[in-house]
Motif scaffolding. Structure first.
Motif, PDB file in Angstrom:
ATOM      1  N   SER A 184      13.312 -23.515 -23.767  1.00  0.00           N
ATOM      2  CA  SER A 184      13.820 -24.136 -24.985  1.00  0.00           C
ATOM      3  C   SER A 184      15.076 -24.944 -24.672  1.00  0.00           C
ATOM      4  N   VAL A 185      15.430 -25.842 -25.580  1.00  0.00           N
ATOM      5  CA  VAL A 185      16.551 -26.750 -25.390  1.00  0.00           C
ATOM      6  C   VAL A 185      17.604 -26.474 -26.444  1.00  0.00           C
ATOM      7  N   GLU A 186      18.850 -26.410 -26.017  1.00  0.00           N
ATOM      8  CA  GLU A 186      19.966 -26.197 -26.934  1.00  0.00           C
ATOM      9  C   GLU A 186      20.146 -27.418 -27.828  1.00  0.00           C
ATOM     10  N   PRO A 187      20.245 -27.234 -29.158  1.00  0.00           N
ATOM     11  CA  PRO A 187      20.472 -28.394 -30.044  1.00  0.00           C
ATOM     12  C   PRO A 187      21.776 -29.100 -29.703  1.00  0.00           C
ATOM     13  N   PHE A 188      21.803 -30.387 -29.967  1.00  0.00           N
ATOM     14  CA  PHE A 188      22.999 -31.176 -29.678  1.00  0.00           C
ATOM     15  C   PHE A 188      24.047 -30.926 -30.750  1.00  0.00           C
ATOM     16  N   ALA A 223      17.371 -31.524 -38.467  1.00  0.00           N
ATOM     17  CA  ALA A 223      17.497 -31.982 -37.087  1.00  0.00           C
ATOM     18  C   ALA A 223      16.933 -33.389 -36.912  1.00  0.00           C
ATOM     19  N   VAL A 224      15.782 -33.658 -37.518  1.00  0.00           N
ATOM     20  CA  VAL A 224      15.128 -34.950 -37.317  1.00  0.00           C
ATOM     21  C   VAL A 224      15.960 -36.077 -37.918  1.00  0.00           C
ATOM     22  N   GLU A 225      16.446 -35.870 -39.151  1.00  0.00           N
ATOM     23  CA  GLU A 225      17.201 -36.931 -39.818  1.00  0.00           C
ATOM     24  C   GLU A 225      18.535 -37.208 -39.117  1.00  0.00           C
ATOM     25  N   SER A 226      19.252 -36.153 -38.721  1.00  0.00           N
ATOM     26  CA  SER A 226      20.545 -36.365 -38.071  1.00  0.00           C
ATOM     27  C   SER A 226      20.380 -36.924 -36.656  1.00  0.00           C
ATOM     28  N   LEU A 227      19.337 -36.475 -35.938  1.00  0.00           N
ATOM     29  CA  LEU A 227      19.092 -37.010 -34.605  1.00  0.00           C
ATOM     30  C   LEU A 227      18.704 -38.480 -34.647  1.00  0.00           C
ATOM     31  N   VAL A 284      17.385 -36.722 -21.511  1.00  0.00           N
ATOM     32  CA  VAL A 284      18.185 -35.949 -22.472  1.00  0.00           C
ATOM     33  C   VAL A 284      17.656 -36.157 -23.889  1.00  0.00           C
ATOM     34  N   LEU A 285      17.366 -37.408 -24.244  1.00  0.00           N
ATOM     35  CA  LEU A 285      16.824 -37.687 -25.574  1.00  0.00           C
ATOM     36  C   LEU A 285      15.457 -37.039 -25.761  1.00  0.00           C
ATOM     37  N   THR A 286      14.649 -37.025 -24.707  1.00  0.00           N
ATOM     38  CA  THR A 286      13.339 -36.374 -24.785  1.00  0.00           C
ATOM     39  C   THR A 286      13.494 -34.880 -25.031  1.00  0.00           C
ATOM     40  N   ALA A 287      14.455 -34.267 -24.357  1.00  0.00           N
ATOM     41  CA  ALA A 287      14.709 -32.835 -24.568  1.00  0.00           C
ATOM     42  C   ALA A 287      15.124 -32.558 -26.003  1.00  0.00           C
ATOM     43  N   LEU A 288      15.996 -33.398 -26.560  1.00  0.00           N
ATOM     44  CA  LEU A 288      16.454 -33.186 -27.928  1.00  0.00           C
ATOM     45  C   LEU A 288      15.340 -33.452 -28.942  1.00  0.00           C
ATOM     46  N   ALA A 289      14.473 -34.419 -28.652  1.00  0.00           N
ATOM     47  CA  ALA A 289      13.393 -34.742 -29.586  1.00  0.00           C
ATOM     48  C   ALA A 289      12.331 -33.649 -29.621  1.00  0.00           C
ATOM     49  N   PHE A 290      11.964 -33.113 -28.443  1.00  0.00           N
ATOM     50  CA  PHE A 290      10.916 -32.084 -28.373  1.00  0.00           C
ATOM     51  C   PHE A 290      11.463 -30.681 -28.605  1.00  0.00           C
ATOM     52  N   GLN A 291      12.765 -30.486 -28.332  1.00  0.00           N
ATOM     53  CA  GLN A 291      13.397 -29.176 -28.410  1.00  0.00           C
ATOM     54  C   GLN A 291      12.789 -28.173 -27.447  1.00  0.00           C
TER      55      GLN A 291
END
Length: 376
Positions: free
Chosen positions: A175-179, A201-205, A269-276
């Motif tokens: 799993s990926v830590e949220p930003f 998460a989706v709207e703020s990201l 990094v963006l891919t990690a945050l998008a997929f979580q």
């Protein structure tokens, strides 16, 4: 002596000035149209999270992450002429670098627990360092030889992702830590409401990804239009000619590869945050081929083309999968028939052939042609 004053003669307009004036007059509406279109695009992109379903926002997140990676490959291949089939490896370095640096210990998976912003910067630098370590190979090869050499990075990376379980989590991933930034967490638990719309998460990201994509595009455009871009294009056209013009070819090749690797790290990094979640099977040879398809479809050497191509290649299979019930010949995942992802590969593969035969400038050249015709 006459009291009448003689008026000075009127300045005579030279022919170049007379010819330039209609050209400026014609260019002004074109520029105004471009500015108006840019302002309208910014307004639409900023307002989208308030009106659009989360499904389409997720497509936007995936597309923007891929667009940043495609910008890096545009610099490396489109401008510098260095073919790379190992782009997926550097994206994986960014993804797993962020997941390990920002994550904590959980079972057999370990992490350093660094602040997310620090982890994102270090993951980008780590991808650049990997590109620097590979640059001696990249500086001595070109064309298909460099492509085959970089292909080995994908297989090496996949092996490491499966076997470095404390870092990668093995086959199941991690799993990926949220930003988080300035005490604000880009997650569903933030509790932020804007104009009656809950921002998860989706709207703020969306806004974070938008800022990073715009910044990456501006940097890439400045690089390509500046002195480094001219050196890249000279080297692409003729290494001997570039050396005769004072370009240090090996150093320039290495610089292009490192810069492209750092772009891939940001995309990771963006891919990690998008997929979580980070899963090894995503970072395979197909991903590298998809990146090549993005920049060729969009237009080699074009920053806007990289964004257009990335959006098309990423969004098409997701949209086909969602509307598989109403589309002919396409079935949803898990059913017997033509899978949406395979159908998407057929579509953009055929489109790739058509574009290369009819409009080598790609989709961006087609879009610019339509815009110019409307302006005139």
């Amino acid at each position: 002596m006459s009291d009448k004053t003689v008026a000075p003669p009127l300045p005579v307009e030279s022919e170049p000035e007379a010819e330039a004036r209609p050209a400026v007059a014609r260019a002004l509406p074109h520029r105004l149209l471009g500015v108006a279109a840019l302002v309208a695009a910014v307004v639409v992109l900023v307002a989208l999270p308030l009106y659009v379903d989360a499904f389409w926002l997720r497509i936007g997140l995936f597309s923007m992450a891929a667009a940043v990676g495609a910008l890096g490959l545009t610099i490396l291949f489109g401008a510098a002429g260095q073919l790379s089939l190992g782009h997926a490896f550097f994206v994986a370095v960014g993804t797993y670098g962020y997941a390990f640096l920002a994550g904590g210990d959980a079972g057999h998976v370990q992490g350093l627990g660094l602040p997310p912003l620090v982890a994102a910067v270090l993951a980008t630098l780590l991808a650049g360092l990997c590109g620097l370590l590979f640059s001696p190979v990249a500086s001595r090869l070109r064309g298909i030889y460099l492509g085959i050499a970089s292909l080995g990075l994908v297989f090496l990376g996949h092996h490491l992702m499966l076997n470095l379980r404390p870092v990668t989590g093995g086959y199941d991933g991690r799993s990926v830590e949220p930003f988080a930034l300035g005490g604000f967490a880009f997650s569903d638990g933030a509790g932020l409401v804007v104009l009656g719309v809950p921002f998860g998460a989706v709207e703020s990201l969306w806004y974070l990804f938008l800022v990073i994509t715009v910044a990456a595009t501006l940097i890439a455009r400045n690089v390509l239009r500046g002195r480094p871009g001219r050196a890249f294009r000279l080297m692409r056209d003729s290494e001997v000619g570039a050396a005769a013009m004072g370009v240090r070819v090996q150093r320039t090749k290495a610089a292009a590869f490192v810069l492209s690797s750092m772009y891939a790290g940001v995309a990771g990094v963006l891919t990690a945050l998008a997929f979580q979640r980070a899963v090894p099977d995503y970072f395979n040879l197909q991903l590298s081929i998809d990146f090549l398809a993005m920049i060729i479809l969009g237009g080699l050497g074009s920053t806007s083309g990289a964004i257009i191509g990335a959006t098309f290649v990423i969004a098409l299979p997701i949209v086909l999968s969602r509307y598989a019930d109403v589309l002919p010949l396409v079935v949803a995942p898990g059913q017997d028939g033509l899978d949406a992802s395979i159908a998407a590969q057929f579509v953009y593969g055929a489109l790739l052939v058509v574009v290369m035969l009819t409009r080598p400038g790609g989709l961006s050249a087609i879009a610019h042609g339509i815009r110019d015709r409307r302006a005139h």
